[in-house]
Design an enzyme around this catalytic site. Sequence first.
Site, PDB file in Angstrom:
ATOM      1  N   ARG A 114       0.840  -1.202   0.000  1.00 41.45           N
ATOM      2  CA  ARG A 114       0.000   0.000   0.000  1.00 41.45           C
ATOM      3  C   ARG A 114       0.875   1.252   0.000  1.00 41.45           C
ATOM      4  O   ARG A 114       1.952   1.274   0.613  1.00 41.45           O
ATOM      5  CB  ARG A 114      -0.843  -0.030   1.276  1.00 41.45           C
ATOM      6  CG  ARG A 114      -1.889   1.073   1.404  1.00 41.45           C
ATOM      7  CD  ARG A 114      -2.983   0.911   0.419  1.00 41.45           C
ATOM      8  NE  ARG A 114      -4.194   1.644   0.796  1.00 41.45           N
ATOM      9  CZ  ARG A 114      -5.219   1.833  -0.033  1.00 41.45           C
ATOM     10  NH1 ARG A 114      -5.177   1.359  -1.261  1.00 41.45           N
ATOM     11  NH2 ARG A 114      -6.283   2.471   0.371  1.00 41.45           N
TER      12      ARG A 114
ATOM     13  N   THR B 153      -8.944   0.547 -10.267  1.00 40.12           N
ATOM     14  CA  THR B 153      -8.197  -0.611  -9.780  1.00 40.12           C
ATOM     15  C   THR B 153      -8.338  -1.805 -10.715  1.00 40.12           C
ATOM     16  O   THR B 153      -9.205  -1.842 -11.570  1.00 40.12           O
ATOM     17  CB  THR B 153      -8.669  -1.002  -8.359  1.00 40.12           C
ATOM     18  OG1 THR B 153      -8.567   0.110  -7.534  1.00 40.12           O
ATOM     19  CG2 THR B 153      -7.902  -2.139  -7.759  1.00 40.12           C
TER      20      THR B 153
ATOM     21  N   GLU C 143      -3.975   7.765  -3.940  1.00 35.71           N
ATOM     22  CA  GLU C 143      -4.439   6.825  -2.905  1.00 35.71           C
ATOM     23  C   GLU C 143      -4.747   7.497  -1.575  1.00 35.71           C
ATOM     24  O   GLU C 143      -5.587   7.029  -0.803  1.00 35.71           O
ATOM     25  CB  GLU C 143      -3.378   5.735  -2.694  1.00 35.71           C
ATOM     26  CG  GLU C 143      -3.968   4.380  -2.366  1.00 35.71           C
ATOM     27  CD  GLU C 143      -4.682   3.765  -3.561  1.00 35.71           C
ATOM     28  OE1 GLU C 143      -5.849   3.415  -3.425  1.00 35.71           O
ATOM     29  OE2 GLU C 143      -4.069   3.677  -4.644  1.00 35.71           O
TER      30      GLU C 143
ATOM     31  N   GLY D  41     -13.160  -1.756  -7.420  1.00 34.45           N
ATOM     32  CA  GLY D  41     -14.463  -1.161  -7.103  1.00 34.45           C
ATOM     33  C   GLY D  41     -14.522  -0.410  -5.784  1.00 34.45           C
ATOM     34  O   GLY D  41     -15.606  -0.250  -5.227  1.00 34.45           O
TER      35      GLY D  41
ATOM     36  N   GLU E  87      -5.918   4.099  -7.386  1.00 30.62           N
ATOM     37  CA  GLU E  87      -7.117   4.639  -6.739  1.00 30.62           C
ATOM     38  C   GLU E  87      -8.172   4.997  -7.774  1.00 30.62           C
ATOM     39  O   GLU E  87      -8.771   4.112  -8.312  1.00 30.62           O
ATOM     40  CB  GLU E  87      -6.784   5.835  -5.830  1.00 30.62           C
ATOM     41  CG  GLU E  87      -7.656   5.941  -4.573  1.00 30.62           C
ATOM     42  CD  GLU E  87      -9.160   5.930  -4.755  1.00 30.62           C
ATOM     43  OE1 GLU E  87      -9.762   4.851  -4.605  1.00 30.62           O
ATOM     44  OE2 GLU E  87      -9.754   6.984  -5.022  1.00 30.62           O
TER      45      GLU E  87
END
Length: 599
Positions: A111, A409, A448, A497, A429
């Site tokens: 991340r 994504t 993000e 999503g 994102e």
Amino acid sequence: MQRPVARTLAVLAVSAAVVSVGAAAPPPAAGRGAEKEPVAVGHGGAVSSVDADASAVGIEVLRKGGNAVDAAVATAAALGVTEPYSAGIGGGGYFVHYDAKSRTVRTIDGRETAPRTADENLFTEDGKAIPFAEAVSSGLSVGTPGTPATWQAALDRWGSRSLGTLLKPAERLARDGFTVDETFRSQTASNEARFRYFPDTAELFLPGGELPVVGSTFKNPDLARTYAELARKGVGTLYRGGLAEDIVDTVNKPPVDPDSGYEARPGDLSAKDLATYRVEHQAPTKTSYRGLDVYSMAPSSSGGTTVGQALNMLERTDLSKASEAQYLHRFIEASRIAFADRGRWVGDPAFEDVPTKELLSQRYADARECLIKDDAVLTSPVAPGDPRHPGRCSTGGTPAPTTYEGDSTTHLTVADKWGNVVSYTLTIEQTGGSGITVPGRGFLLNNELTDFSFTPANPAVHDPNLPGPGKRPRSSMSPTIVLDKHDRPVVALGSPGGATIITTVLQTLTGFLDRGLPLVDAIAAPRASQRNAATTELEPGLWNSPLKGELEAVGHVFKENPEIGATVGVQRLPNGKWLAAAETVRRGGGSAMVVRPER
Ligand code: GLU
């Protein structure tokens, strides 16, 4: 042009009919416009992604003896070319790996992280949240990319090929080009206005100042050079070398067209932020569900805990015997409750005391499940419970609405001939990320950090998802691998999503595991998404079905959502055979391939 494959589907029929699996032709070489098929069955391993060129790249790696991790990295790099608005080296993601030898699941948290200077006021001015759209298209929203480090970490641990070798097919694809399809054009169109603020982005994605034409070839020589540089110098160049310098300069002084009138807020990402970036080797979440073990991503993603908690609640009902309306009712209510807890408890565990184990305990699920009624609907926002002190039918916290998360994504799933599996979701994102291309480098930077809460979701309670220095924003990505009681893979899947990822993965899993749908039908089934809001979103297939009225009679309130998610997955069949499955229609259909298709 890659055409959607139209398929009709008796979605509401709860039959376990075997799906017809037309033998797929061997995939053409990458960059030649491989055909899209939503199902493939055969031996030698499988790849499923949203894009045929990318799946073909993965299949080629498997064919040449690479393993699932090698193929996943090569496929992801190709998606960075053909799905540049969804994923790429300017973003981050979560990589879940099943090792066939040890029969264990491990994960990599790649991340993005906030700059070291970020605090909880990252997205406020004068005490107020700045407008969301302005935050998105700005340097402020860009976190340190985690994707290149994820690729290297996965290869170091489990790979059998070098990153340089695996980047080659994607480099070729970027240089030689891919065929523009409807989805790529429409995603460009929906970004056109803001892309024009950033001349480097406009030059790349609006060739000749126009939207790319369907059927034309789209080339990205800058990205080809960037991949070649990564191959030559290693990912260190993106964290400590020339590429790092370019990223820092771009984020801190977004290259805006002065005539556009748009003022892109600068970020404050430093060379030190990039140089100190590390992936996290997190233990996966594990949820026992009807004799199977469901593995997914632990926080900083909320995917594993939220899907897992909902499954634990659903386990108390025999969903295989429920009517379609009862099944959807339970699924919607379990999602609603799980989202109430997600909002209250899940954030980056390096900064927050996240009760991961307790959220996933059956005891807690039982305490929360008893709120669900057969003949009534809970009122959202439902209050969170306290997983550390679950009481019977427990609530009691202060409810908070679910905050917005993007909807772009991409997900890919790979299995190899040895039985290793990868389930990998990666993102920048929003569709188009921050809209900011690193000049001369051919890729978009993520936005993000807008996954953080800008201000507390409820000012009366602690919000675990406020920004902080080096903190990871909470995600919903849920790359999942399900094992049987012998710790052998059953199915692996995931979806894009934003926050709907969680409900999409949950619905697909229960459709497949409980409702007897073949994987491709479980993926194609029309979706519902409830995220602790007053209304539940329905795709047209449900919106236009009699089920809507049946559910409204119980008290459900719906709004239509034209399209939710884009799932891909693989299923292990007996005797070393795999089934790959993808979307039939959503986002123009996905691409399922196997190395040696069954005749
Ligand atoms: N940024 C979102 C997350 O991490 C994903 C966005 C998307 O799926 O489009 O949950």
